[in-house]
Design a protein around this motif. Sequence first.
Motif, PDB file in Angstrom:
ATOM      1  N   ASN A 175     -35.725  21.026 -11.771  1.00 53.03           N
ATOM      2  CA  ASN A 175     -35.337  22.235 -12.234  1.00 53.03           C
ATOM      3  C   ASN A 175     -34.087  22.231 -13.060  1.00 53.03           C
ATOM      4  O   ASN A 175     -33.771  22.930 -13.982  1.00 53.03           O
ATOM      5  CB  ASN A 175     -35.212  23.162 -10.791  1.00 53.03           C
ATOM      6  CG  ASN A 175     -36.456  23.525 -10.259  1.00 53.03           C
ATOM      7  OD1 ASN A 175     -37.498  23.733 -10.955  1.00 53.03           O
ATOM      8  ND2 ASN A 175     -36.322  23.814  -9.003  1.00 53.03           N
ATOM      9  N   CYS A 182     -36.244  27.036 -14.707  1.00 53.16           N
ATOM     10  CA  CYS A 182     -36.611  26.625 -13.583  1.00 53.16           C
ATOM     11  C   CYS A 182     -38.085  27.147 -13.512  1.00 53.16           C
ATOM     12  O   CYS A 182     -38.638  26.425 -12.413  1.00 53.16           O
ATOM     13  CB  CYS A 182     -35.743  26.931 -12.270  1.00 53.16           C
ATOM     14  SG  CYS A 182     -35.482  28.577 -11.819  1.00 53.16           S
ATOM     15  N   LYS A 210     -37.048  29.468  -5.358  1.00 52.74           N
ATOM     16  CA  LYS A 210     -36.142  28.955  -6.428  1.00 52.74           C
ATOM     17  C   LYS A 210     -34.971  29.738  -6.406  1.00 52.74           C
ATOM     18  O   LYS A 210     -34.284  29.775  -7.629  1.00 52.74           O
ATOM     19  CB  LYS A 210     -36.955  29.238  -7.958  1.00 52.74           C
ATOM     20  CG  LYS A 210     -38.076  28.010  -7.676  1.00 52.74           C
ATOM     21  CD  LYS A 210     -38.852  28.094  -9.173  1.00 52.74           C
ATOM     22  CE  LYS A 210     -39.844  26.848  -9.061  1.00 52.74           C
ATOM     23  NZ  LYS A 210     -40.632  26.938 -10.322  1.00 52.74           N
ATOM     24  N   TYR A 229     -31.961  27.844  -7.890  1.00 55.91           N
ATOM     25  CA  TYR A 229     -31.890  27.691  -9.407  1.00 55.91           C
ATOM     26  C   TYR A 229     -31.574  28.882 -10.177  1.00 55.91           C
ATOM     27  O   TYR A 229     -30.949  28.480 -11.370  1.00 55.91           O
ATOM     28  CB  TYR A 229     -33.057  26.662  -9.555  1.00 55.91           C
ATOM     29  CG  TYR A 229     -33.297  25.775  -8.605  1.00 55.91           C
ATOM     30  CD1 TYR A 229     -32.485  24.534  -8.569  1.00 55.91           C
ATOM     31  CD2 TYR A 229     -34.306  25.799  -7.447  1.00 55.91           C
ATOM     32  CE1 TYR A 229     -32.468  23.651  -7.560  1.00 55.91           C
ATOM     33  CE2 TYR A 229     -34.300  24.573  -6.459  1.00 55.91           C
ATOM     34  CZ  TYR A 229     -33.580  23.719  -6.710  1.00 55.91           C
ATOM     35  OH  TYR A 229     -33.599  22.776  -5.689  1.00 55.91           O
TER      36      TYR A 229
END
Length: 465
Positions: free
Chosen positions: A411, A421, A431, A434
């Motif tokens: 990522n 990502c 996620k 990220y």
Amino acid sequence: MGRAATLERNAAGIETAIGILKQRFGDRLQTGGSVREQHGHTTTWIENQSPDAVIFATSTEEVAAIVATCAAHKVPVIPFGTGTSLEGHVNAPAGGVCIDLGQMNRILAVNEGDLDCIVQPGVTREQLNTHLRDKGLFFPIDPGANASLGGMAATRASGTNAVRYGTMKDNVLSLEAVMPDGRIIRTGHRAKKSSAGYDLTRLLIGAEGTLGVITQLTLRLHGIPEAITAARCSFPSVDAACQAVMATIQYGVPVARIELLDQLSVRAANAYSGLDLPETPLLLLEFHGSDAGAAEQAETFGDIADEFGGTGFAATATVEERNKLWQARHDMYWASLQLRPGARGISTDVCVPISRLAECVTAAQDKAAELGLLAPVVGHVGDGNFHTLLLIDIDNPDEVAKAEDFVGWLNDLAISMEGTCTGEHGIGQGKKPYLVRELGSAVDCMRAIKAALDPHDIMNPGKIV
């Protein structure tokens, strides 16, 4: 296994809301353990967080009544389509009520002359295309799984056809949605373009149910092409295959699909789907147009492939052969699991500018080898999006730690290459860290929008922001 954060639970409010909703919905409100677990679990390694109740809604008005009741008692609401998400989107970290939209599966109108249709959110992409086939129309977004269209809009899905037809944001004209206070809104009508105020349609597309529940979609349709030609070509390396992709896009070939399978993926496809492809990196392509146009596109790609060491180039317009190739591509998740029986597959989902694609894919392969991970690669490489499927023993802490390291590293690599990502899976729970690294203070603007529309944070809490 990936750990999901637990949010503060409003036990009293949940009990009260479920009691009220049970009186209205009767047996369509379920609190059994197996049903709740099913609605908190998807194809992800993130731990299951089940809702307290599941309600099977049948209309927009019912969804509005559910949301209004939950809002009055500050109870979380989690929309559910078919459960094919990969980042913990349907988990219930604070408990609450899951609204299963699967029974809202009617195709309400098809406007052939305007190339659009109106559907409920539980309609799946395969259901819609089966309905449209006799009308000479199709809906192009194909994420592989037979996902619901409401879920596809909520996650801004794309898939194999995105290189030519775009993603869900390009193919949804307007939406009907139930907002966090139970209000029903429409974001637009059937006009192909509009300058009327804020673009609420695209605000809700990709919001993953955190701003409202999508209850109706107006979709852009396309005519089934006169001719469809599929092609395949093997390459000596992933780098060579990616270079051929870049050249094809830069040359302006209007390819409809262009998919990468690395050596491991080809081996899995051969075993699972009964193919006999050379076990080297492979590109699968599809060209749409007139008979002459599709054939010319395929020929042009063949010339480009030659420049990068492509071999075994073969094109076919035969429906059976074309379907066999694409079915093998869609079965890659299950095929890859056979490379290591008993393993769990953890799918990554980065997307980078086309010019960085070869570098990123090659680096991902090298990193997986360095960590000793079995990790076949497939990708919608026409738009720079690829997936590395990590095959790990979920009960082995060392393998899980290596997989987590790899996911984080990949990522960050994609973001450093001015990529993302997530090309299509969404943020969900998996996620969130990220997203901040990728967009920085822009996430604060997202939080402000969320707080303004959903001040009590009841709409799919714990996701995105």
